[in-house]
Design a protein around this motif. Structure first.
Motif, PDB file in Angstrom:
ATOM      1  N   HIS A  32       8.564   0.975 -14.078  1.00 58.60           N
ATOM      2  CA  HIS A  32       7.693   1.966 -13.435  1.00 58.60           C
ATOM      3  C   HIS A  32       6.932   1.337 -12.262  1.00 58.60           C
ATOM      4  O   HIS A  32       6.781   1.958 -11.205  1.00 58.60           O
ATOM      5  CB  HIS A  32       6.707   2.536 -14.447  1.00 58.60           C
ATOM      6  CG  HIS A  32       5.642   3.397 -13.833  1.00 58.60           C
ATOM      7  ND1 HIS A  32       5.905   4.642 -13.301  1.00 58.60           N
ATOM      8  CD2 HIS A  32       4.315   3.183 -13.639  1.00 58.60           C
ATOM      9  CE1 HIS A  32       4.797   5.156 -12.814  1.00 58.60           C
ATOM     10  NE2 HIS A  32       3.818   4.291 -13.001  1.00 58.60           N
ATOM     11  N   PHE A  33       6.464   0.096 -12.432  1.00 59.77           N
ATOM     12  CA  PHE A  33       5.781  -0.597 -11.337  1.00 59.77           C
ATOM     13  C   PHE A  33       6.706  -0.714 -10.120  1.00 59.77           C
ATOM     14  O   PHE A  33       6.284  -0.498  -8.976  1.00 59.77           O
ATOM     15  CB  PHE A  33       5.341  -1.999 -11.772  1.00 59.77           C
ATOM     16  CG  PHE A  33       4.198  -2.023 -12.753  1.00 59.77           C
ATOM     17  CD1 PHE A  33       3.233  -1.043 -12.753  1.00 59.77           C
ATOM     18  CD2 PHE A  33       4.092  -3.050 -13.685  1.00 59.77           C
ATOM     19  CE1 PHE A  33       2.177  -1.067 -13.652  1.00 59.77           C
ATOM     20  CE2 PHE A  33       3.038  -3.093 -14.587  1.00 59.77           C
ATOM     21  CZ  PHE A  33       2.081  -2.096 -14.570  1.00 59.77           C
ATOM     22  N   SER A  34       7.969  -1.070 -10.371  1.00 59.30           N
ATOM     23  CA  SER A  34       8.921  -1.239  -9.274  1.00 59.30           C
ATOM     24  C   SER A  34       9.231   0.094  -8.595  1.00 59.30           C
ATOM     25  O   SER A  34       9.281   0.179  -7.359  1.00 59.30           O
ATOM     26  CB  SER A  34      10.221  -1.865  -9.793  1.00 59.30           C
ATOM     27  OG  SER A  34       9.976  -3.143 -10.342  1.00 59.30           O
ATOM     28  N   GLU A  35       9.424   1.137  -9.391  1.00 63.40           N
ATOM     29  CA  GLU A  35       9.772   2.443  -8.817  1.00 63.40           C
ATOM     30  C   GLU A  35       8.590   3.064  -8.080  1.00 63.40           C
ATOM     31  O   GLU A  35       8.776   3.737  -7.054  1.00 63.40           O
ATOM     32  CB  GLU A  35      10.279   3.368  -9.914  1.00 63.40           C
ATOM     33  CG  GLU A  35      11.644   2.940 -10.471  1.00 63.40           C
ATOM     34  CD  GLU A  35      12.173   3.883 -11.522  1.00 63.40           C
ATOM     35  OE1 GLU A  35      11.345   4.580 -12.168  1.00 63.40           O
ATOM     36  OE2 GLU A  35      13.410   3.938 -11.706  1.00 63.40           O
ATOM     37  N   SER A  36       7.385   2.844  -8.575  1.00 61.15           N
ATOM     38  CA  SER A  36       6.212   3.396  -7.888  1.00 61.15           C
ATOM     39  C   SER A  36       6.025   2.768  -6.514  1.00 61.15           C
ATOM     40  O   SER A  36       5.474   3.387  -5.596  1.00 61.15           O
ATOM     41  CB  SER A  36       4.949   3.197  -8.734  1.00 61.15           C
ATOM     42  OG  SER A  36       4.613   1.817  -8.849  1.00 61.15           O
ATOM     43  N   ALA A  37       6.520   1.537  -6.350  1.00 61.34           N
ATOM     44  CA  ALA A  37       6.402   0.858  -5.060  1.00 61.34           C
ATOM     45  C   ALA A  37       7.258   1.514  -3.983  1.00 61.34           C
ATOM     46  O   ALA A  37       7.047   1.277  -2.788  1.00 61.34           O
ATOM     47  CB  ALA A  37       6.803  -0.609  -5.207  1.00 61.34           C
ATOM     48  N   LEU A  38       8.217   2.346  -4.375  1.00 59.12           N
ATOM     49  CA  LEU A  38       9.067   3.031  -3.407  1.00 59.12           C
ATOM     50  C   LEU A  38       8.356   4.194  -2.733  1.00 59.12           C
ATOM     51  O   LEU A  38       8.788   4.668  -1.681  1.00 59.12           O
ATOM     52  CB  LEU A  38      10.340   3.558  -4.097  1.00 59.12           C
ATOM     53  CG  LEU A  38      11.218   2.527  -4.804  1.00 59.12           C
ATOM     54  CD1 LEU A  38      12.410   3.217  -5.443  1.00 59.12           C
ATOM     55  CD2 LEU A  38      11.674   1.443  -3.845  1.00 59.12           C
ATOM     56  N   THR A  39       7.291   4.668  -3.341  1.00 61.69           N
ATOM     57  CA  THR A  39       6.668   5.913  -2.875  1.00 61.69           C
ATOM     58  C   THR A  39       5.312   5.725  -2.214  1.00 61.69           C
ATOM     59  O   THR A  39       4.812   6.655  -1.588  1.00 61.69           O
ATOM     60  CB  THR A  39       6.509   6.893  -4.056  1.00 61.69           C
ATOM     61  OG1 THR A  39       5.665   6.310  -5.058  1.00 61.69           O
ATOM     62  CG2 THR A  39       7.861   7.220  -4.670  1.00 61.69           C
ATOM     63  N   ASP A  40       4.690   4.556  -2.358  1.00 65.04           N
ATOM     64  CA  ASP A  40       3.337   4.391  -1.810  1.00 65.04           C
ATOM     65  C   ASP A  40       3.253   3.272  -0.784  1.00 65.04           C
ATOM     66  O   ASP A  40       2.213   2.653  -0.598  1.00 65.04           O
ATOM     67  CB  ASP A  40       2.322   4.164  -2.937  1.00 65.04           C
ATOM     68  CG  ASP A  40       2.615   2.924  -3.788  1.00 65.04           C
ATOM     69  OD1 ASP A  40       3.497   2.130  -3.400  1.00 65.04           O
ATOM     70  OD2 ASP A  40       1.979   2.763  -4.842  1.00 65.04           O
ATOM     71  N   ALA A  41       4.378   3.016  -0.085  1.00 62.87           N
ATOM     72  CA  ALA A  41       4.417   1.950   0.912  1.00 62.87           C
ATOM     73  C   ALA A  41       4.460   2.522   2.319  1.00 62.87           C
ATOM     74  O   ALA A  41       5.054   3.577   2.562  1.00 62.87           O
ATOM     75  CB  ALA A  41       5.631   1.056   0.685  1.00 62.87           C
ATOM     76  N   ASP A  42       3.842   1.821   3.254  1.00 64.30           N
ATOM     77  CA  ASP A  42       4.087   2.083   4.671  1.00 64.30           C
ATOM     78  C   ASP A  42       5.389   1.409   5.106  1.00 64.30           C
ATOM     79  O   ASP A  42       6.159   1.960   5.894  1.00 64.30           O
ATOM     80  CB  ASP A  42       2.925   1.557   5.518  1.00 64.30           C
ATOM     81  CG  ASP A  42       1.628   2.299   5.237  1.00 64.30           C
ATOM     82  OD1 ASP A  42       1.566   3.501   5.508  1.00 64.30           O
ATOM     83  OD2 ASP A  42       0.687   1.663   4.717  1.00 64.30           O
TER      84      ASP A  42
END
Length: 302
Positions: free
Chosen positions: A84-94
């Motif tokens: 989940h930590f890895s997948e959440s990083a796909l959506t909240d990055a510039d």
């Protein structure tokens, strides 16, 4: 003028995400071993700097890097949260950095790469460890990823040798949006000191023990008392089985003593002070499968 943005680092295990993060930040925030699943949390590293615009006017910038666990197919509750930590990083990055290297197996997590393709962030594909590749292999790998992620910029680097990292950082600064800083300029990370005590001790366990033992371990700091010249730390190593407790301690306590000695040296380097470290071992049965225990150890569950 000020530019700020979030740069998230994702990829399979053992491709060098944590090494790159530490090099970019200039501090050892993420622990590094050759074992998969070394990183369990999202760890922020904050870098500030100054640059010039094309017209020569000054610009300050802040990059908030985010290191993430290596992508894996989860077998228990803890690994579900790591994914989940890895997948959440796909959506909240510039800006999203997808890290790969010559021995990386794309088929292992092809579904994650498909999600990377759909990211709305600016995508940079980083081929790491190029010092271990022949020129032909590097060219073939670059061509392969050009077809896999056609919208990505591709950078070829060796984080360990610090080759190509400055060019990557320069490009990241160029891509940052105009924005005030998200964190104070003297702040290095979002994590408290106790977190890094846990991680340094856990790193030594990953390095010293084999098989399932390191993955069954969590570390908890019970006491952290800082004086002018010394920090006194009491920490508990938690395992899932009574048999694991015996292995961690070792014959006559020798293994635990060595773990403590190695951790203390790194802690003294990290904090710049003398460290008194006391380690105990206890059993917390099946903690990796229990939501209540995961929350207790600081994993915010999705």
């Amino acid at each position: 003028m000020h530019k700020s943005g979030f740069v998230n680092i994702v990829g399979n295990p053992n491709v060098g995400k944590s090494t790159l993060m530490n090099v970019l930040v200039g501090e050892r925030l993420s622990i590094i071993t050759s074992k998969a699943q070394t990183t369990r949390h999202r760890i922020l590293g904050i870098v500030n700097g100054e640059d010039k615009n094309a017209d020569g006017s000054p610009v300050e910038w802040q990059i908030v890097f985010s290191d993430t666990p290596g992508v894996l197919k989860p077998n228990y509750r803890l690994q579900e949260q790591m994914l989940h930590f890895s997948e959440s990083a796909l959506t909240d990055a510039d800006i999203l950095l997808y890290i790969t290297e010559g021995q990386d197996d794309i088929n292992k997590n092809a579904d994650f790469v498909e999600k990377v393709k759909r990211t709305k962030a600016h995508l940079i594909l980083v081929i790491n460890k190029i010092d271990l590749l022949t020129q032909q292999s590097l060219e073939e790998l670059t061509e392969f990823w050009h077809h896999q992620l056609p919208n990505a910029e591709i950078f070829q680097i060796s984080a360990k040798e610090r080759f190509g990292v400055d060019s990557l950082l320069h490009r990241l600064v160029e891509l940052l949006p105009e924005c005030p800083p998200f964190f104070d300029k003297d702040q290095l990370t979002d994590r408290p000191e106790r977190f890094f005590v846990n991680e340094i001790i856990r790193e030594k366990i990953l390095l010293m023990y084999d098989k399932e033992i390191p993955y069954s371990v969590e570390v908890e700091v019970e006491s952290f008392k800082e004086d002018d010249n010394i920090i006194r730390i009491d920490a508990v190593i938690c395992v899932e089985r009574e048999s694991q407790k015996g292995i961690i301690i070792g014959k006559g306590g020798a293994a635990l003593k060595k773990t403590g000695m190695l951790a203390r040296k790194d802690l003294e380097t990290f904090f710049g002070k003398q460290i008194f470290l006391k380690l105990l071992v206890k059993v917390d049965k099946d903690w990796r499968q229990k939501s209540s225990r995961l929350r207790h150890y600081g994993y915010e569950l999705n």
